[in-house]
Motif scaffolding. Structure first.
Motif, PDB file in Angstrom:
ATOM      1  N   ALA A  56     -14.102 -11.597 -50.910  1.00 50.33           N
ATOM      2  CA  ALA A  56     -14.653 -10.449 -50.380  1.00 50.33           C
ATOM      3  C   ALA A  56     -16.269 -10.869 -50.592  1.00 50.33           C
ATOM      4  N   ILE A  57     -16.748 -11.623 -51.534  1.00 47.28           N
ATOM      5  CA  ILE A  57     -18.261 -11.849 -51.514  1.00 47.28           C
ATOM      6  C   ILE A  57     -18.346 -12.856 -50.115  1.00 47.28           C
ATOM      7  N   ALA A  58     -17.638 -14.015 -50.290  1.00 47.37           N
ATOM      8  CA  ALA A  58     -17.732 -14.904 -49.176  1.00 47.37           C
ATOM      9  C   ALA A  58     -17.567 -14.407 -47.740  1.00 47.37           C
ATOM     10  N   TYR A  59     -16.737 -13.494 -47.461  1.00 41.27           N
ATOM     11  CA  TYR A  59     -16.510 -12.683 -45.989  1.00 41.27           C
ATOM     12  C   TYR A  59     -17.620 -11.867 -45.839  1.00 41.27           C
ATOM     13  N   THR A  60     -18.275 -11.084 -46.735  1.00 41.92           N
ATOM     14  CA  THR A  60     -19.422  -9.992 -46.591  1.00 41.92           C
ATOM     15  C   THR A  60     -20.631 -10.991 -46.218  1.00 41.92           C
ATOM     16  N   LEU A  61     -20.772 -11.888 -47.129  1.00 46.12           N
ATOM     17  CA  LEU A  61     -22.005 -12.635 -47.037  1.00 46.12           C
ATOM     18  C   LEU A  61     -22.125 -13.519 -45.491  1.00 46.12           C
ATOM     19  N   ASP A  62     -20.750 -14.137 -45.307  1.00 54.82           N
ATOM     20  CA  ASP A  62     -20.348 -14.949 -43.774  1.00 54.82           C
ATOM     21  C   ASP A  62     -21.184 -13.686 -42.526  1.00 54.82           C
ATOM     22  N   ASN A  63     -20.650 -12.533 -42.656  1.00 56.20           N
ATOM     23  CA  ASN A  63     -20.988 -11.746 -41.964  1.00 56.20           C
ATOM     24  C   ASN A  63     -22.215 -11.096 -41.761  1.00 56.20           C
ATOM     25  N   VAL A  64     -23.105 -11.100 -42.952  1.00 51.78           N
ATOM     26  CA  VAL A  64     -24.327 -10.636 -42.960  1.00 51.78           C
ATOM     27  C   VAL A  64     -25.179 -11.656 -42.489  1.00 51.78           C
ATOM     28  N   VAL A  65     -24.831 -12.959 -42.655  1.00 47.82           N
ATOM     29  CA  VAL A  65     -25.859 -14.203 -42.625  1.00 47.82           C
ATOM     30  C   VAL A  65     -25.508 -14.378 -41.016  1.00 47.82           C
ATOM     31  N   ALA A  66     -24.469 -14.173 -40.565  1.00 46.31           N
ATOM     32  CA  ALA A  66     -24.216 -14.218 -39.010  1.00 46.31           C
ATOM     33  C   ALA A  66     -25.241 -13.286 -38.230  1.00 46.31           C
ATOM     34  N   ILE A  67     -25.281 -12.116 -38.824  1.00 42.52           N
ATOM     35  CA  ILE A  67     -26.174 -10.988 -38.270  1.00 42.52           C
ATOM     36  C   ILE A  67     -27.626 -11.406 -38.022  1.00 42.52           C
ATOM     37  N   LEU A  68     -28.051 -11.710 -39.590  1.00 41.14           N
ATOM     38  CA  LEU A  68     -29.271 -12.303 -39.766  1.00 41.14           C
ATOM     39  C   LEU A  68     -29.598 -13.372 -38.555  1.00 41.14           C
ATOM     40  N   GLY A  69     -28.695 -14.440 -38.362  1.00 39.27           N
ATOM     41  CA  GLY A  69     -28.975 -15.547 -37.515  1.00 39.27           C
ATOM     42  C   GLY A  69     -29.221 -14.782 -36.057  1.00 39.27           C
ATOM     43  N   SER A  70     -28.650 -13.810 -35.668  1.00 36.13           N
ATOM     44  CA  SER A  70     -28.855 -13.395 -34.253  1.00 36.13           C
ATOM     45  C   SER A  70     -30.110 -12.646 -34.101  1.00 36.13           C
ATOM     46  N   MET A  71     -30.556 -12.017 -35.474  1.00 32.31           N
ATOM     47  CA  MET A  71     -31.851 -11.516 -35.552  1.00 32.31           C
ATOM     48  C   MET A  71     -33.068 -12.670 -35.377  1.00 32.31           C
ATOM     49  N   PHE A  72     -32.606 -13.873 -35.607  1.00 34.76           N
ATOM     50  CA  PHE A  72     -33.668 -14.684 -35.338  1.00 34.76           C
ATOM     51  C   PHE A  72     -34.020 -14.932 -33.846  1.00 34.76           C
ATOM     52  N   MET A  73     -32.807 -14.652 -32.972  1.00 37.32           N
ATOM     53  CA  MET A  73     -32.857 -15.076 -31.721  1.00 37.32           C
ATOM     54  C   MET A  73     -33.415 -13.775 -30.774  1.00 37.32           C
ATOM     55  N   ALA A  74     -32.894 -12.676 -31.377  1.00 41.44           N
ATOM     56  CA  ALA A  74     -33.436 -11.495 -30.649  1.00 41.44           C
ATOM     57  C   ALA A  74     -34.607 -10.856 -31.369  1.00 41.44           C
ATOM     58  N   GLY A  75     -34.905 -11.036 -32.530  1.00 37.88           N
ATOM     59  CA  GLY A  75     -36.078 -10.682 -33.059  1.00 37.88           C
ATOM     60  C   GLY A  75     -35.423  -9.415 -33.903  1.00 37.88           C
ATOM     61  N   PRO A  76     -36.010  -9.059 -35.019  1.00 37.34           N
ATOM     62  CA  PRO A  76     -35.349  -8.194 -36.002  1.00 37.34           C
ATOM     63  C   PRO A  76     -35.397  -6.912 -35.474  1.00 37.34           C
ATOM     64  N   MET A  77     -36.233  -6.481 -34.923  1.00 43.93           N
ATOM     65  CA  MET A  77     -36.559  -4.955 -34.430  1.00 43.93           C
ATOM     66  C   MET A  77     -35.731  -4.679 -33.146  1.00 43.93           C
ATOM     67  N   ALA A  78     -35.762  -5.585 -32.172  1.00 46.31           N
ATOM     68  CA  ALA A  78     -34.759  -5.770 -31.224  1.00 46.31           C
ATOM     69  C   ALA A  78     -33.316  -5.757 -31.599  1.00 46.31           C
ATOM     70  N   GLN A  79     -32.949  -6.493 -32.588  1.00 46.81           N
ATOM     71  CA  GLN A  79     -31.553  -6.291 -33.056  1.00 46.81           C
ATOM     72  C   GLN A  79     -31.329  -5.119 -33.529  1.00 46.81           C
ATOM     73  N   LEU A  80     -32.028  -4.477 -34.401  1.00 43.25           N
ATOM     74  CA  LEU A  80     -31.799  -3.399 -34.937  1.00 43.25           C
ATOM     75  C   LEU A  80     -31.961  -2.218 -33.959  1.00 43.25           C
ATOM     76  N   LYS A  81     -32.594  -2.099 -33.140  1.00 45.29           N
ATOM     77  CA  LYS A  81     -32.617  -1.192 -31.924  1.00 45.29           C
ATOM     78  C   LYS A  81     -31.536  -1.205 -31.190  1.00 45.29           C
ATOM     79  N   THR A  82     -31.001  -2.463 -30.939  1.00 44.30           N
ATOM     80  CA  THR A  82     -29.597  -2.569 -30.256  1.00 44.30           C
ATOM     81  C   THR A  82     -28.519  -2.264 -31.082  1.00 44.30           C
ATOM     82  N   MET A  83     -28.648  -2.331 -32.173  1.00 42.64           N
ATOM     83  CA  MET A  83     -27.405  -1.933 -33.127  1.00 42.64           C
ATOM     84  C   MET A  83     -27.347  -0.310 -33.463  1.00 42.64           C
ATOM     85  N   CYS A  84     -28.676   0.345 -33.478  1.00 39.74           N
ATOM     86  CA  CYS A  84     -28.533   1.398 -33.472  1.00 39.74           C
ATOM     87  C   CYS A  84     -28.716   2.316 -32.037  1.00 39.74           C
TER      88      CYS A  84
END
Length: 108
Positions: A56-84
């Motif tokens: 559970a820890i590895a799986y959850t961290l995997d998903n969180v780190v993948a989302i953080l990686g996409s935030m690098f490309m899109a930018g944090p605010m753009a990513q959050l705006k898209t997600m919301c």
């Protein structure tokens, strides 16, 4: 005139060059891959011994780190705006809830 949210974003996350964004994205995706690999090994432990916490820890961290990686490309605010965005609000909520429930049931 910028909003308080935009001013906070600029103070916390200065603009990054494309190369820096790409390096951050690749580093996060590599870390995500390693965590996914680790989670797959921990799946055996879950199935054979019933110990869900490492998976559970590895799986959850995997998903969180993948989302953080996409935030690098899109930018944090753009990513959050898209997600919301209205179209994605329900799926984002379900995704975050699923991650939280994965940890909850692993430790309950």
């Amino acid at each position: 005139p910028k909003t308080a949210e935009e001013q906070l974003y600029e103070a916390c996350c200065p603009s990054l060059s494309y190369q820096t964004r790409l390096i951050g994205f690749c580093a996060c995706m590599f870390a995500s891959f390693i965590l996914a690999l680790f989670a797959s090994f921990m799946l055996r432990r879950l199935l054979w011994h019933g110990d869900a916490a490492p998976f559970a820890i590895a799986y959850t961290l995997d998903n969180v780190v993948a989302i953080l990686g996409s935030m690098f490309m899109a930018g944090p605010m753009a990513q959050l705006k898209t997600m919301c965005a209205p179209k994605r609000r329900v799926s984002t909520t379900i995704y975050i809830l699923a991650l939280a429930l994965t940890l909850f049931f692993a430790f309950a």
